[in-house]
Design an enzyme around this catalytic site. Structure first.
Site, PDB file in Angstrom:
ATOM      1  N   LYS A  39       0.814  -1.231   0.000  1.00  0.00           N
ATOM      2  CA  LYS A  39       0.000   0.000   0.000  1.00  0.00           C
ATOM      3  C   LYS A  39       0.841   1.272   0.000  1.00  0.00           C
ATOM      4  O   LYS A  39       0.540   2.221  -0.729  1.00  0.00           O
ATOM      5  CB  LYS A  39      -0.968  -0.024   1.177  1.00  0.00           C
ATOM      6  CG  LYS A  39      -2.012  -1.121   1.067  1.00  0.00           C
ATOM      7  CD  LYS A  39      -2.941  -1.141   2.253  1.00  0.00           C
ATOM      8  CE  LYS A  39      -3.954  -2.278   2.118  1.00  0.00           C
ATOM      9  NZ  LYS A  39      -4.933  -2.284   3.202  1.00  0.00           N
ATOM     10  N   ALA A  74      -3.148   0.095   5.882  1.00  0.00           N
ATOM     11  CA  ALA A  74      -4.532   0.078   6.345  1.00  0.00           C
ATOM     12  C   ALA A  74      -4.684   0.905   7.609  1.00  0.00           C
ATOM     13  O   ALA A  74      -5.624   1.707   7.741  1.00  0.00           O
ATOM     14  CB  ALA A  74      -4.994  -1.349   6.595  1.00  0.00           C
ATOM     15  N   ARG A 125       7.645   4.640  11.882  1.00  0.00           N
ATOM     16  CA  ARG A 125       6.423   4.672  11.069  1.00  0.00           C
ATOM     17  C   ARG A 125       5.286   5.320  11.852  1.00  0.00           C
ATOM     18  O   ARG A 125       4.522   6.123  11.314  1.00  0.00           O
ATOM     19  CB  ARG A 125       6.052   3.245  10.648  1.00  0.00           C
ATOM     20  CG  ARG A 125       4.854   3.159   9.729  1.00  0.00           C
ATOM     21  CD  ARG A 125       4.710   1.780   9.134  1.00  0.00           C
ATOM     22  NE  ARG A 125       4.350   0.771  10.132  1.00  0.00           N
ATOM     23  CZ  ARG A 125       4.124  -0.504   9.828  1.00  0.00           C
ATOM     24  NH1 ARG A 125       4.248  -0.930   8.569  1.00  0.00           N
ATOM     25  NH2 ARG A 125       3.787  -1.372  10.767  1.00  0.00           N
ATOM     26  N   GLY A 132     -12.846  -8.439  10.899  1.00  0.00           N
ATOM     27  CA  GLY A 132     -12.432  -7.896   9.609  1.00  0.00           C
ATOM     28  C   GLY A 132     -13.465  -8.021   8.512  1.00  0.00           C
ATOM     29  O   GLY A 132     -13.492  -7.216   7.580  1.00  0.00           O
TER      30      GLY A 132
END
Length: 270
Positions: A76, A140, A165, A247
């Site tokens: 991503k 995500a 991050r 999920g």
């Protein structure tokens, strides 16, 4: 599927790329939506290693019947870099999960947050005015973090073992939502929403993403993990009496959005 899938020389191909790829449920669902709407297209899983991403994307660009790509872990963030234009939420989150062809360019968006929060809302929980903890600041997680704040959370604490991050995402989010973001931990106490955006729970023996023994029944717990159907975090939260969203709730909520972007029914605002 309730409609017959059409496959011929005019079929549009939409790969979903990831590593691993076996956990994805999108191909049948998104292809089914296309068939139901009489759109000649299909979504196919494609297993791409990180070191092979750049040459594969170069091949995808010259594949003229490839109108878009769905992107999952771990591609991503790298895919954001190859897009000529991206949405504001993709820019803030630092990742894309869908790329749509625009001539010789890719246009990117990040819909994971939209699907995650819509899935939570479908279970009756509203994050507006409430504190939230999010574990995981990858592609995500970054999109989910942005959407939690966009929907009015009073504060958002972020935890990730990759502190660089995490801190990079905090800096990006603080520019859009000043004073709303801080460093969190695996301690869920004090948060109305406890959200997991890591793959923890996909593999047997994974540690839990938060200290579930500290959960209380008035908290809502959400997860990105789709396999197993009831991830360990969700099982532990239900045992505590918490409201939950596994999920599959996120996946179902964003399936139509992704399909409509691929079909061109909706356009990315970029």
């Amino acid at each position: 599927m309730t409609a017959q899938l059409r496959i011929d020389g005019e079929t549009k191909i939409f790969p979903i790329i990831g590593h691993p790829i076996g956990q994805v449920k999108s191909p049948a669902s998104l292809s089914g939506i296309m068939a139901e709407r009489n759109f000649n297209g299909m979504v196919l899983p494609v297993h791409i290693l990180p070191e092979d991403l750049a040459p594969w994307l170069a091949q995808a660009k010259v594949m003229r019947n490839c109108g878009g790509i769905v992107v999952t872990v771990p591609h991503k963030a790298p895919c954001l870099q190859v897009c000529a234009r991206v949405s504001a939420r993709a820019r803030a989150s630092g990742a894309v999960n869908i790329m749509i062809r625009d001539g010789e360019d890719w246009v990117g968006d990040a819909t994971d947050g939209h699907g995650y929060l819509d899935g939570i809302a479908a279970e009756g929980f509203d994050v507006a005015g409430k504190p939230a903890l999010l574990v995981g600041t990858g592609g995500a997680g970054s999109a989910i973090a942005y959407e939690i704040l966009a929907r009015g959370a009073s504060e958002l604490a972020l935890h990730d073992i990759d502190t660089a991050r995490r801190d990079s995402l905090i800096a990006r989010l603080d520019a859009a939502f000043p004073g709303k973001v801080r460093i969190g931990s695996t301690d869920p106490r004090g948060f109305a929403l406890v959200a997991n955006a890591t793959p923890l729970g996909m593999r047997e023996g994974d540690p839990l993403p938060v200290q579930t023994d500290l959960l209380t029944a008035d908290q809502f717990v959400a997860d990105v993990v789709t396999r197993p159907a009831v991830p360990p975090l969700i099982a532990a939260a239900r045992a505590k009496g918490c409201g939950t969203m596994p999920g599959s709730g996120m996946f179902n909520a964003q399936a139509v959005l992704l399909a409509e972007l691929l079909m061109g029914v909706r356009r990315i605002d970029a």
